[in-house]
Scaffold this motif. Structure first.
Motif, PDB file in Angstrom:
ATOM      1  N   GLU A 806       0.821  -1.209   0.000  1.00 53.48           N
ATOM      2  CA  GLU A 806       0.000   0.000   0.000  1.00 53.48           C
ATOM      3  C   GLU A 806       0.863   1.270   0.000  1.00 53.48           C
ATOM      4  O   GLU A 806       0.464   2.296  -0.563  1.00 53.48           O
ATOM      5  CB  GLU A 806      -0.915  -0.006   1.226  1.00 53.48           C
ATOM      6  CG  GLU A 806      -1.941   1.111   1.253  1.00 53.48           C
ATOM      7  CD  GLU A 806      -3.016   0.955   0.190  1.00 53.48           C
ATOM      8  OE1 GLU A 806      -3.600   1.979  -0.210  1.00 53.48           O
ATOM      9  OE2 GLU A 806      -3.252  -0.204  -0.258  1.00 53.48           O
ATOM     10  N   TYR A 807       2.051   1.163   0.629  1.00 54.47           N
ATOM     11  CA  TYR A 807       2.934   2.340   0.743  1.00 54.47           C
ATOM     12  C   TYR A 807       4.332   1.944   0.240  1.00 54.47           C
ATOM     13  O   TYR A 807       5.271   1.785   1.029  1.00 54.47           O
ATOM     14  CB  TYR A 807       3.019   2.821   2.191  1.00 54.47           C
ATOM     15  CG  TYR A 807       1.678   3.167   2.798  1.00 54.47           C
ATOM     16  CD1 TYR A 807       1.156   4.460   2.678  1.00 54.47           C
ATOM     17  CD2 TYR A 807       0.933   2.218   3.493  1.00 54.47           C
ATOM     18  CE1 TYR A 807      -0.079   4.789   3.227  1.00 54.47           C
ATOM     19  CE2 TYR A 807      -0.294   2.534   4.044  1.00 54.47           C
ATOM     20  CZ  TYR A 807      -0.795   3.816   3.908  1.00 54.47           C
ATOM     21  OH  TYR A 807      -2.011   4.136   4.454  1.00 54.47           O
ATOM     22  N   PRO A 808       4.498   1.787  -1.051  1.00 55.48           N
ATOM     23  CA  PRO A 808       5.795   1.321  -1.595  1.00 55.48           C
ATOM     24  C   PRO A 808       6.942   2.293  -1.335  1.00 55.48           C
ATOM     25  O   PRO A 808       8.106   1.894  -1.383  1.00 55.48           O
ATOM     26  CB  PRO A 808       5.517   1.177  -3.101  1.00 55.48           C
ATOM     27  CG  PRO A 808       4.338   2.066  -3.359  1.00 55.48           C
ATOM     28  CD  PRO A 808       3.507   2.024  -2.116  1.00 55.48           C
ATOM     29  N   GLN A 809       6.634   3.560  -1.053  1.00 54.21           N
ATOM     30  CA  GLN A 809       7.711   4.528  -0.804  1.00 54.21           C
ATOM     31  C   GLN A 809       8.492   4.210   0.473  1.00 54.21           C
ATOM     32  O   GLN A 809       9.584   4.741   0.691  1.00 54.21           O
ATOM     33  CB  GLN A 809       7.135   5.954  -0.707  1.00 54.21           C
ATOM     34  CG  GLN A 809       6.224   6.214   0.477  1.00 54.21           C
ATOM     35  CD  GLN A 809       4.768   5.914   0.167  1.00 54.21           C
ATOM     36  OE1 GLN A 809       4.483   5.040  -0.671  1.00 54.21           O
ATOM     37  NE2 GLN A 809       3.860   6.630   0.819  1.00 54.21           N
ATOM     38  N   TYR A 810       7.934   3.330   1.345  1.00 56.58           N
ATOM     39  CA  TYR A 810       8.612   2.967   2.593  1.00 56.58           C
ATOM     40  C   TYR A 810       9.393   1.662   2.481  1.00 56.58           C
ATOM     41  O   TYR A 810       9.871   1.132   3.489  1.00 56.58           O
ATOM     42  CB  TYR A 810       7.601   2.830   3.730  1.00 56.58           C
ATOM     43  CG  TYR A 810       6.786   4.073   4.013  1.00 56.58           C
ATOM     44  CD1 TYR A 810       7.320   5.340   3.821  1.00 56.58           C
ATOM     45  CD2 TYR A 810       5.466   3.984   4.469  1.00 56.58           C
ATOM     46  CE1 TYR A 810       6.581   6.481   4.070  1.00 56.58           C
ATOM     47  CE2 TYR A 810       4.710   5.116   4.730  1.00 56.58           C
ATOM     48  CZ  TYR A 810       5.276   6.365   4.518  1.00 56.58           C
ATOM     49  OH  TYR A 810       4.542   7.485   4.769  1.00 56.58           O
ATOM     50  N   ALA A 811       9.523   1.121   1.287  1.00 55.77           N
ATOM     51  CA  ALA A 811      10.073  -0.230   1.129  1.00 55.77           C
ATOM     52  C   ALA A 811      11.447  -0.395   1.764  1.00 55.77           C
ATOM     53  O   ALA A 811      11.733  -1.417   2.400  1.00 55.77           O
ATOM     54  CB  ALA A 811      10.139  -0.590  -0.363  1.00 55.77           C
ATOM     55  N   GLU A 812      12.315   0.595   1.639  1.00 52.04           N
ATOM     56  CA  GLU A 812      13.679   0.465   2.158  1.00 52.04           C
ATOM     57  C   GLU A 812      13.827   0.955   3.593  1.00 52.04           C
ATOM     58  O   GLU A 812      14.764   0.585   4.284  1.00 52.04           O
ATOM     59  CB  GLU A 812      14.646   1.244   1.259  1.00 52.04           C
ATOM     60  CG  GLU A 812      14.741   0.686  -0.154  1.00 52.04           C
ATOM     61  CD  GLU A 812      15.773   1.415  -0.986  1.00 52.04           C
ATOM     62  OE1 GLU A 812      16.403   2.352  -0.443  1.00 52.04           O
ATOM     63  OE2 GLU A 812      15.943   1.066  -2.152  1.00 52.04           O
ATOM     64  N   LEU A 813      12.880   1.779   4.046  1.00 50.07           N
ATOM     65  CA  LEU A 813      13.047   2.423   5.344  1.00 50.07           C
ATOM     66  C   LEU A 813      12.136   1.868   6.431  1.00 50.07           C
ATOM     67  O   LEU A 813      12.387   2.115   7.614  1.00 50.07           O
ATOM     68  CB  LEU A 813      12.797   3.937   5.199  1.00 50.07           C
ATOM     69  CG  LEU A 813      13.726   4.679   4.231  1.00 50.07           C
ATOM     70  CD1 LEU A 813      13.299   6.143   4.109  1.00 50.07           C
ATOM     71  CD2 LEU A 813      15.162   4.596   4.689  1.00 50.07           C
ATOM     72  N   TYR A 814      11.100   1.136   6.046  1.00 49.09           N
ATOM     73  CA  TYR A 814      10.143   0.710   7.061  1.00 49.09           C
ATOM     74  C   TYR A 814      10.786  -0.282   8.027  1.00 49.09           C
ATOM     75  O   TYR A 814      11.601  -1.114   7.622  1.00 49.09           O
ATOM     76  CB  TYR A 814       8.918   0.072   6.409  1.00 49.09           C
ATOM     77  CG  TYR A 814       7.666   0.198   7.257  1.00 49.09           C
ATOM     78  CD1 TYR A 814       6.995   1.412   7.335  1.00 49.09           C
ATOM     79  CD2 TYR A 814       7.174  -0.871   7.986  1.00 49.09           C
ATOM     80  CE1 TYR A 814       5.858   1.550   8.111  1.00 49.09           C
ATOM     81  CE2 TYR A 814       6.038  -0.746   8.765  1.00 49.09           C
ATOM     82  CZ  TYR A 814       5.387   0.471   8.822  1.00 49.09           C
ATOM     83  OH  TYR A 814       4.270   0.605   9.603  1.00 49.09           O
ATOM     84  N   PRO A 815      10.475  -0.185   9.320  1.00 45.58           N
ATOM     85  CA  PRO A 815      11.097  -1.070  10.314  1.00 45.58           C
ATOM     86  C   PRO A 815      10.972  -2.548   9.963  1.00 45.58           C
ATOM     87  O   PRO A 815      10.009  -2.982   9.317  1.00 45.58           O
ATOM     88  CB  PRO A 815      10.335  -0.724  11.606  1.00 45.58           C
ATOM     89  CG  PRO A 815       9.908   0.692  11.398  1.00 45.58           C
ATOM     90  CD  PRO A 815       9.594   0.826   9.940  1.00 45.58           C
ATOM     91  N   GLN A 816      11.941  -3.309  10.435  1.00 43.00           N
ATOM     92  CA  GLN A 816      12.022  -4.730  10.137  1.00 43.00           C
ATOM     93  C   GLN A 816      11.005  -5.538  10.958  1.00 43.00           C
ATOM     94  O   GLN A 816      10.429  -5.040  11.928  1.00 43.00           O
ATOM     95  CB  GLN A 816      13.433  -5.228  10.430  1.00 43.00           C
ATOM     96  CG  GLN A 816      14.509  -4.566   9.572  1.00 43.00           C
ATOM     97  CD  GLN A 816      14.335  -4.846   8.098  1.00 43.00           C
ATOM     98  OE1 GLN A 816      14.090  -5.998   7.700  1.00 43.00           O
ATOM     99  NE2 GLN A 816      14.429  -3.797   7.281  1.00 43.00           N
ATOM    100  N   PRO A 817      10.765  -6.799  10.570  1.00 37.96           N
ATOM    101  CA  PRO A 817       9.794  -7.635  11.301  1.00 37.96           C
ATOM    102  C   PRO A 817      10.071  -7.738  12.798  1.00 37.96           C
ATOM    103  O   PRO A 817       9.133  -7.810  13.590  1.00 37.96           O
ATOM    104  CB  PRO A 817       9.933  -8.994  10.609  1.00 37.96           C
ATOM    105  CG  PRO A 817      10.360  -8.662   9.214  1.00 37.96           C
ATOM    106  CD  PRO A 817      11.248  -7.473   9.340  1.00 37.96           C
ATOM    107  N   ALA A 818      11.357  -7.751  13.195  1.00 34.07           N
ATOM    108  CA  ALA A 818      11.655  -7.850  14.628  1.00 34.07           C
ATOM    109  C   ALA A 818      11.068  -6.682  15.402  1.00 34.07           C
ATOM    110  O   ALA A 818      10.591  -6.834  16.531  1.00 34.07           O
ATOM    111  CB  ALA A 818      13.165  -7.919  14.837  1.00 34.07           C
ATOM    112  N   ALA A 819      11.102  -5.489  14.793  1.00 34.04           N
ATOM    113  CA  ALA A 819      10.513  -4.318  15.454  1.00 34.04           C
ATOM    114  C   ALA A 819       8.990  -4.380  15.420  1.00 34.04           C
ATOM    115  O   ALA A 819       8.310  -4.071  16.408  1.00 34.04           O
ATOM    116  CB  ALA A 819      11.008  -3.041  14.777  1.00 34.04           C
TER     117      ALA A 819
END
Length: 934
Positions: A806-819
């Motif tokens: 839904e928000y592809p602009q966050y692909a590289e910056l969005y927090p990882q699954p652990a967070a």
């Protein structure tokens, strides 16, 4: 290494050998003058160069450790010292006294020395000068000692602002040293009549009617500082007696006290007892100018004090070259009237490196050689004590040293061999160094990686810290590197090693071997035995407490609640006080630092067979230090020999070192904790056009809003607290202000103190708990509705995939699954008390909005939760210099608030404020933001 006999016993034999060498060199020299030198043999030594030293009658020799020179004779007792806010006199420890006497000796005889102080940390260099010149004053020397300190920062005099000289003692010395101009005073060794009016003004303090008013050491001692932008040694008259004057005015007592201005005392060209602090960051040209000015426009120094502690050596990696250059510059400028020089360090290796470098320089220049001495230091901090037993009364002990990372250490060495075989044994563009560093850091954790992740999320620690522990990211980088630059050898061996790293990291998610060993030792508290777990850092202490509280592998159906009453989490600095209350407790050191090393070697409080948990690299560093000590300084440390041998015998030899893994001290690998980035109202302050950009003298940049409140250190201000800090708005900051900046270590130290005294800081809003619990409940319900059949791990992956779709602009910056796992794993928190609750949500507003809308909230509900729950809590927890609504900075810098919360000892508060002063930085530049049109 062969044990070296005492230096004095070999003196005569060495002189004979030197005489033989002199004759041989003269013979070679006479032949060389009659023969033409061969150009091809570039490595041939120039005997003429060596013989210059002998022609001048100077015979330098590389000394082994020598005994300290005999102290100068004193005809008066040592001046009476007091700590601020305390009427109990304190005295120099035996190590500090030895340094003071060495400093006085060097100033008198212009001799040169290297003092290796160990195991306690190095004392304040400024304190050595202050107490040395005070002793000279007491002996009738009114000129005192003029000294220079290097390397220094702007906070070099902070400690002296909070140590006092007893008023009655000052007046007694002043009367004894008074010169009336008619009758000669036989007590006075060197006179200075211009000094008397200034010193007699201290008697005005008696008119205040308060016997607890005593001048600070900086009130009585002219002090000068060459900042990073040095332009000349400035007059310091306005600072003399400034601290006590500010205290008188703050206390609203009688205004009878007036300081007597003295141009003689404040001018660098005439000030007696003066101390000149030289900033270590000065470029060569300004450093040379500062030293030249001392000999041109000021009275030349009698002695130079150079201090290389571990912390300072890390700040100046080329410290050896800096020292050599400094000494050479001083000798060139001083000419025939060279000052004495005293170098102080806290590590025997550093002491020998200094000796070798300075010896070689002395051979080339014909200057005086440096003598190397050992000083057994047992008191840290300011090294002042009320009472101290002799070192010889230290009772012999043996220890149980347990190494907790054997498998990881073997793996690191194997990977290093692969790197070395492929010419990758340097740090430059070396992915294998990252692998080894990761394994070393993880194996030193007293917990599992999940505990570290939770602490990072809940403690508002920067995401940068978590990146140091992400194996998948480092593994991907290694694999990518190997595709572009295949290994010349051992490729299959490396693949096997990487698989082993994956296995170690997988098991470390729940618990490292270190954590499992700690949990096993914690079970000794199941009976009637009290167990004290002693930590070298607050962060490791919190990690261990978190791990042991949720660990489920205790035997015999034990749980943490049964162990809690007899399991004590203690910081090393508090151990001796804790053992006075429970002397029969079993002690376990969880890692070592300088403080805990000092305790295990010097304290008579700890029991025999104390357990020490340590990593291989830390243990090897300790072994090397102890071996060097016993080889070269055995006589000084003889009372500690049994304890030292106990540790040496249990540490395996380290025949192979890993070149790109530095081990500068006995501490375990640095956890590299960083606080969160500057955030205001959920948006980066970089996006706030009215935010101010502040540049500090350590090159750090801060963004602050003009209305935010910060603390500066200004003890001379009437508005400052008793500990020297003053609150003001950012808009009122000026260039040159000393700004306090909260650090992660300091934050955790304060957290640990509050936890120790069972103090909980609540957000002052009775409706906040209701809203926070409503948020947790809503997330839990929406997650069950959206992914009813999936397990938690699968829910995290599915939710993250939907958010990024839904928000592809966050692909590289969005927090990882652990967070993200902590955002939705809220089932266990629904019934917990408010003190243990956290929002567990994205840190940035844009990320939270994407998370909430994808989960199923509408925009209104998401906005309400952000503005009424997440943002208020995060703003209350924010650190790093911004306003702390939950009181962290206020509690730290206005200790009266902290004391009102519980039975917190003043000693603990003093320790915090001392550390706070170490986290102040000079404002170098301010860029004002745009004005808002409100």
């Amino acid at each position: 290494m062969k044990r070296v006999p005492d230096f004095e016993k070999l003196q005569a034999a060495r002189e004979d050998k030197l005489e033989q060498k002199k004759k041989l060199l003269e013979k070679i020299y006479s032949k060389s003058k009659n023969s033409k030198p061969k150009r091809k043999n570039k490595k041939t030594k120039n005997p003429a160069k060596e013989n210059i030293l002998f022609e001048e009658g100077f015979q330098p020799q590389k000394p082994w450790a020598s005994i300290l020179p005999k102290p100068l004779e004193s005809k008066a007792s040592f001046p009476v010292l007091l700590r601020e806010h305390d009427d109990q006199p304190v005295h120099p420890s035996d190590a500090l006294y030895a340094l003071i006497e060495l400093y006085r000796y060097s100033s008198e005889h212009r001799s040169r020395h290297i003092a290796m102080c160990w195991p306690a940390e190095i004392v304040q260099a400024g304190l050595v000068h202050a107490l040395g010149t005070m002793q000279n004053q007491a002996n009738g020397d009114k000129v005192g000692i003029r000294g220079a300190l290097f390397p220094c920062k702007a906070n070099v005099f902070y400690a002296l602002n909070h140590l006092c000289w007893n008023t009655d003692d000052i007046l007694e010395i002043v009367r004894r040293n008074a010169e009336d101009g008619i009758v000669n005073n036989n007590w006075v060794a060197r006179g200075n009549r211009d000094k008397d009016p200034f010193l007699f003004s201290v008697s005005e303090l008696k008119k205040t009617g308060d016997p607890n008013f005593h001048p600070a050491l900086t009130d009585m001692m002219p002090h000068f500082y060459s900042g990073a932008s040095y332009s000349g040694w400035a007059d310091c008259s306005h600072r003399l007696l400034g601290n006590i004057l500010a205290r008188v005015r703050r206390r609203n007592v009688s205004q009878a006290f007036r300081k007597t201005a003295s141009e003689v005392m404040g001018s660098p060209s005439s000030a007696p007892d003066a101390i000149f602090a030289i900033d270590g960051r000065l470029p060569d040209s300004q450093l040379k100018r500062a030293i030249t000015d001392l000999y041109t426009y000021a009275l030349q120094p009698d002695v130079v004090l150079i201090t290389w502690s571990l912390k300072t050596r890390l700040e100046y990696p080329n410290w050896k070259a800096i020292t050599t250059k400094l000494v050479k510059t001083i000798d060139q400028i001083a000419g025939e009237n060279k000052p004495g020089i005293v170098c102080i360090t806290d590590d025997p290796r550093t002491g020998f490196q200094l000796r070798d470098n300075l010896y070689d320089m002395a051979c080339r220049s014909g200057s005086k050689p440096f003598q190397l001495h050992a000083v057994a230091s047992r008191v840290g901090g300011d090294s002042l004590v009320i009472d101290q037993p002799p070192l010889k009364e230290t009772r012999p002990l043996t220890f149980d040293l347990q190494l907790v990372d054997s498998d990881a250490d073997r793996l690191c060495r194997d990977i290093y061999r692969v790197a070395k075989n492929n010419d990758l044994d340097t740090l430059d563009n070396n992915p294998l160094a990252e692998v080894i560093g990761l394994v070393s850091r993880v194996s030193s954790l007293p917990c599992g990686l999940r505990d570290l992740d939770d602490e990072i999320r809940e403690g508002e620690i920067s995401e940068r810290t978590a990146r140091f522990y992400r194996w998948l990211d480092i593994k991907a980088a290694v694999q990518e590197y190997l595709k572009t630059a295949p290994l010349k050898a051992d490729a299959s061996r490396l693949r096997q090693d990487l698989d082993k790293v994956s296995d170690i990291m997988g098991r470390a998610h729940e618990a490292t071997n270190f954590g499992l060993r700690l949990a096993k030792l914690a079970t000794h508290a199941a009976g009637s035995t009290h167990v004290m777990l002693v930590f070298e850092s607050e962060f490791r202490c919190q990690l261990a407490r978190r791990f042991l509280s949720r660990y489920t592998g205790y035997p015999e159906e034990l749980d943490f609640e049964e162990l809690r009453p007899r399991l004590h989490f203690i910081m090393a600095r508090d151990l001796e006080l804790a053992l006075k209350k429970k002397p029969q407790a079993r002690v376990v050191f969880v890692g070592l630092n300088n403080e805990s090393t000092k305790i295990i070697l010097c304290s008579n409080s700890i029991p025999n067979h104390t357990i020490i948990l340590n990593t291989h690299r830390s243990a090897l560093f300790l072994r090397g230090t102890l071996r060097t000590i016993l080889d070269h300084f055995e006589e000084t440390y003889r009372p500690l020999k049994t304890r030292m041998n106990s540790l040496i015998d249990q540490t395996p030899d380290g025949s192979e070192s890993i070149s790109f893994m530095s081990q500068p001290s006995v501490k375990m690998p640095d956890l590299r904790i960083e606080l969160s980035d500057a955030v205001f109202d959920g948006q980066d302050l970089a996006d706030q056009p009215n935010a101010w950009l502040i540049r500090l003298d350590n090159h750090r940049l801060l963004r602050r809003l003009p209305e935010q409140r910060v603390f500066i250190y200004d003890p001379l201000s009437e508005g400052s607290s008793g500990h020297g800090f003053k609150e003001r708005e950012v808009r009122d900051l000026k260039i040159g202000d000393h700004l306090f900046v909260m650090s992660a270590e300091l934050r955790f130290e304060l957290d640990e103190l509050l936890h120790k005294h069972d103090i909980h800081l609540r957000i002052d809003d009775e409706n906040f708990e209701v809203r926070l619990r409503a948020y947790h409940q809503r997330v839990h319900e929406l997650l069950k509705e959206k992914f009813p059949e999936l397990k938690l791990t699968e829910q995290v992956r599915a939710l993250r995939s939907q958010i990024l779709a839904e928000y592809p602009q966050y692909a590289e910056l969005y927090p990882q699954p652990a967070a993200m796992r902590t955002w939705i794993n809220l089932k266990d928190y629904l019934d917990r008390p408010i003190e243990e609750l956290r929002p567990f949500a994205p840190a940035r507003e844009a990320y939270f909005k994407a998370f909430a809308l994808t989960l199923g909230m509408d925009e209104t509900q998401a906005a309400v939760f952000w503005s009424r729950v997440i943002q208020p809590f995060r703003f209350a927890r924010r650190t790093g210099g911004r306003k702390l609504s939950d009181g962290y900075t206020t509690l730290l810098l206005e200790p009266e608030h902290l004391m009102s919360l519980g039975q917190i000892a003043r000693r603990e508060i003093e320790s915090l404020t001392i550390h706070a002063r170490e986290h102040t930085f000079v404002v170098d530049d301010i860029q004002r933001g745009q004005r808002r049109n409100d």
